[in-house]
Design an enzyme around this catalytic site. Structure first.
Site, mmCIF file in Angstrom:
data_model
loop_
_atom_site.group_PDB
_atom_site.id
_atom_site.type_symbol
_atom_site.label_atom_id
_atom_site.label_comp_id
_atom_site.label_asym_id
_atom_site.label_seq_id
_atom_site.Cartn_x
_atom_site.Cartn_y
_atom_site.Cartn_z
ATOM 1 C CD GLU A 112 -3.030 -1.130 2.200
ATOM 2 O OE1 GLU A 112 -2.805 -0.460 3.230
ATOM 3 O OE2 GLU A 112 -4.036 -1.837 2.042
ATOM 4 C CG HIS A 223 -9.051 6.143 1.782
ATOM 5 N ND1 HIS A 223 -9.001 5.913 0.425
ATOM 6 C CD2 HIS A 223 -8.482 5.066 2.364
ATOM 7 C CE1 HIS A 223 -8.422 4.736 0.209
ATOM 8 N NE2 HIS A 223 -8.096 4.204 1.371
ATOM 9 N NE ARG A 270 -4.859 6.018 3.524
ATOM 10 C CZ ARG A 270 -5.273 5.040 4.332
ATOM 11 N NH1 ARG A 270 -5.843 5.330 5.474
ATOM 12 N NH2 ARG A 270 -5.104 3.776 4.003
ATOM 13 C CG HIS A 330 -10.207 6.264 5.841
ATOM 14 N ND1 HIS A 330 -11.203 5.349 5.592
ATOM 15 C CD2 HIS A 330 -9.073 5.537 6.056
ATOM 16 C CE1 HIS A 330 -10.694 4.113 5.647
ATOM 17 N NE2 HIS A 330 -9.422 4.199 5.944
ATOM 18 N NE ARG A 366 -5.097 5.006 10.036
ATOM 19 C CZ ARG A 366 -5.478 4.183 9.070
ATOM 20 N NH1 ARG A 366 -4.775 3.093 8.806
ATOM 21 N NH2 ARG A 366 -6.558 4.434 8.368
HETATM 22 C C1 SIN Z 1 -7.694 0.779 2.680
HETATM 23 O O1 SIN Z 1 -7.950 -0.387 2.445
HETATM 24 O O2 SIN Z 1 -7.351 1.589 1.832
HETATM 25 C C2 SIN Z 1 -7.823 1.259 4.072
HETATM 26 C C3 SIN Z 1 -6.662 0.861 4.830
HETATM 27 C C4 SIN Z 1 -6.443 1.827 5.944
HETATM 28 O O3 SIN Z 1 -7.283 2.643 6.259
HETATM 29 O O4 SIN Z 1 -5.352 1.789 6.503
#
Ligand code: SIN
Length: 486
Positions: A112, A223, A270, A330, A366
């Site tokens: 990610e 998000h 993010r 988010h 985060r």
């Molecule tokens: C996501 O799946 O993008 C959310 C994961 C997260 O909030 O850390």
């Protein structure tokens, strides 16, 4: 109904349930859920659990978390998360939890944004949170009181004695030697969010009423890839792992404009991706999409079954159709200030853990998929501290069982106005003028004849706005456009 327990846990998400799991079986525990137990953010978490893949990876997990946190992390908290994370995950697997594996039985790790390597474990493809929640519910050995709204904390002389609740049309007190707030963040304060509908900053508001310190409340995470064009209260998240596995963010002309903002493009932290999308849309008025065409259909259905199901139901032929996206609220990095055992410094016998807590483990932003890990790691520490101190003597104190009206007639419209105000004036991009406008309006609303639950939302909103006004420079999720001043 029995109204005395050793421990009352407010919230039935990963942090609350794992606290319960980590306590001794003969402890007298009650878990409170505001609605059904699954109406919590854990249940809807898609991406997974970030954890160092081996000993050598721990320093890199620490480094990635600190980098994403933009200088506001507490290094001690990050150290705990990244060192204790692998231990807790190993125990979780030994308890019987099943993360996704390849055909040879090896754990599958995905990538990610802002992670320097693949270290995200997942379960049920993109249903990690649901699987964790189900697993913890199956393991729960204590009762849950459903449909229970906490209306106050019972505090006298810096000691917490329990909670006041609204349940079955009645207000009453539940006394406990220890109280754990694991009630999540603040999603419902914002117009567009990915949170369960129960997540509405009540406990943060109660803490403010009781002079308990909240910290870093300007640090609200948006998000970047959310499908917001539905009437549902909770908007459809399109997991980070889609981008981690190759999905692209494009404008209506097919341009991958994120590279104009950061060399890491779709894999930037993010806050950077969210701010770039927001800014680009504002400046160009162009639509922005998630392009999933790198995925083969069969793989997509298997790897992302929830997203496949939900988007198909909304009329999208994924992974072939472009999906319109927008950032949405988010996660709250800010929360109730606590130490590394979840203890709330100013009130003894009171703990907080998970998204409601602020240990500064996430700093100003985060790192993706660090929150389920936080819930698991820090809840174990809370349980440890409770076990060590449960036998300590406490005075017997009685509290009255009265509450002002919880909901008044005018609340609904004001609640909607507040969501709009928070989204437009205290959202992704902050400006002094708009924040002041929001603050004035919130102060005005607080003077009206409103119910207590709206009051709690307003107090939390005011704290977010004031904290945003107090931070004069952009940092992490707190974004002030260059040239604008706060
Ligand atoms: C996501 O799946 O993008 C959310 C994961 C997260 O909030 O850390």
């Amino acid at each position: 109904m029995k109204c005395k327990y050793d421990v009352v846990i407010i919230g039935a998400g990963v942090a609350g349930l794992h606290t319960a799991l980590s306590l001794d079986d003969d402890t007298d525990v009650l878990v409170l859920a505001k609605d059904y137990a699954w109406e919590c953010n854990t249940f809807y978490a898609q991406g997974g659990v970030a954890v160092a893949v081996d000993e050598e990876d721990i320093p890199y997990h620490i480094k990635d978390t600190l980098n994403a946190g933009a200088g506001l992390c507490d290094e001690g908290a990050v150290d705990i998360l990244c060192h204790e994370g692998p231990v807790v995950i190993k125990e979780f697997i030994e308890h019987g939890f099943k993360f996704d594996k390849d055909r040879d039985g090896n754990l599958l790790y995905t990538k990610e944004a802002a992670h320097s390597r693949n270290r995200i474990l997942h379960a049920g493809g993109d249903a990690t949170g649901r699987h964790i929640h189900q697993f913890l519910m199956d393991k729960l050995k204590f009762p849950i009181l459903y449909n229970t709204q906490v209306t106050d904390l019972l505090i006298e002389n810096g000691v917490c004695y329990g909670v006041r609740v609204y349940h079955n049309n009645e207000i009453f007190n539940i006394y406990a030697k220890k109280v754990v707030i694991a009630s999540g963040g603040v999603g419902s304060l914002y117009e567009y969010h990915t949170n369960a509908r129960t997540i509405s900053a009540d406990m943060q508001g109660i803490c403010l009423m009781r002079n308990i310190e909240l910290r870093d409340m300007e640090m609200m995470q948006f998000h970047p890839t959310v499908f917001v064009q539905s009437s549902a209260v909770r908007k459809q998240l399109l997991s980070e792992s889609l981008r981690g596995e190759g999905a692209k963010v494009i404008d209506e002309d097919g341009k991958r404009f994120l590279f104009d903002y950061d060399d890491r493009g779709e894999l930037s932290p993010r806050n950077i991706v969210s701010q770039a999308i927001f800014d680009y849309q504002l400046k160009t008025n162009k639509k922005v999409f998630l392009d999933l065409s790198n995925f083969e259909e069969g793989f997509f259905m298997k790897r992302f079954p929830s997203i496949y199901f939900n988007m198909t139901n909304m009329g999208y032929n994924v992974p072939f159709d472009l999906v319109p996206i927008s950032p949405a609220f988010h996660y709250a990095m800010g929360g109730i200030k606590s130490d590394f055992f979840g203890r709330v410094p100013s009130v003894s016998s009171l703990y907080t853990v998970g998204e409601s807590a602020n240990t500064r483990v996430h700093g100003a932003n985060r790192l993706a998929s660090n929150s389920l890990l936080e819930g698991l790691v820090f809840s174990k520490r809370v349980a440890l501290d409770i076990k060590l101190t449960l036998k300590e003597k406490k005075k017997k104190v009685e509290f009255d069982e009265v509450e002002p009206s919880l909901i008044n007639k005018i609340d609904k419209n004001l609640k909607n106005e507040l969501r709009d105000l928070m989204w437009n004036c205290a959202g992704i991009k902050r400006e002094e003028k708009k924040l002041k406008k929001a603050l004035n309006r919130v102060e005005d609303m607080l003077k009206l004849s409103i119910g207590k639950l709206l009051r709690l939302r307003l107090l939390s909103s005011r704290e977010i706005i004031k904290s945003a006004l107090n931070r004069k420079e952009s940092l992490g999720a707190h974004y002030i456009e260059k040239g604008e001043k706060i």
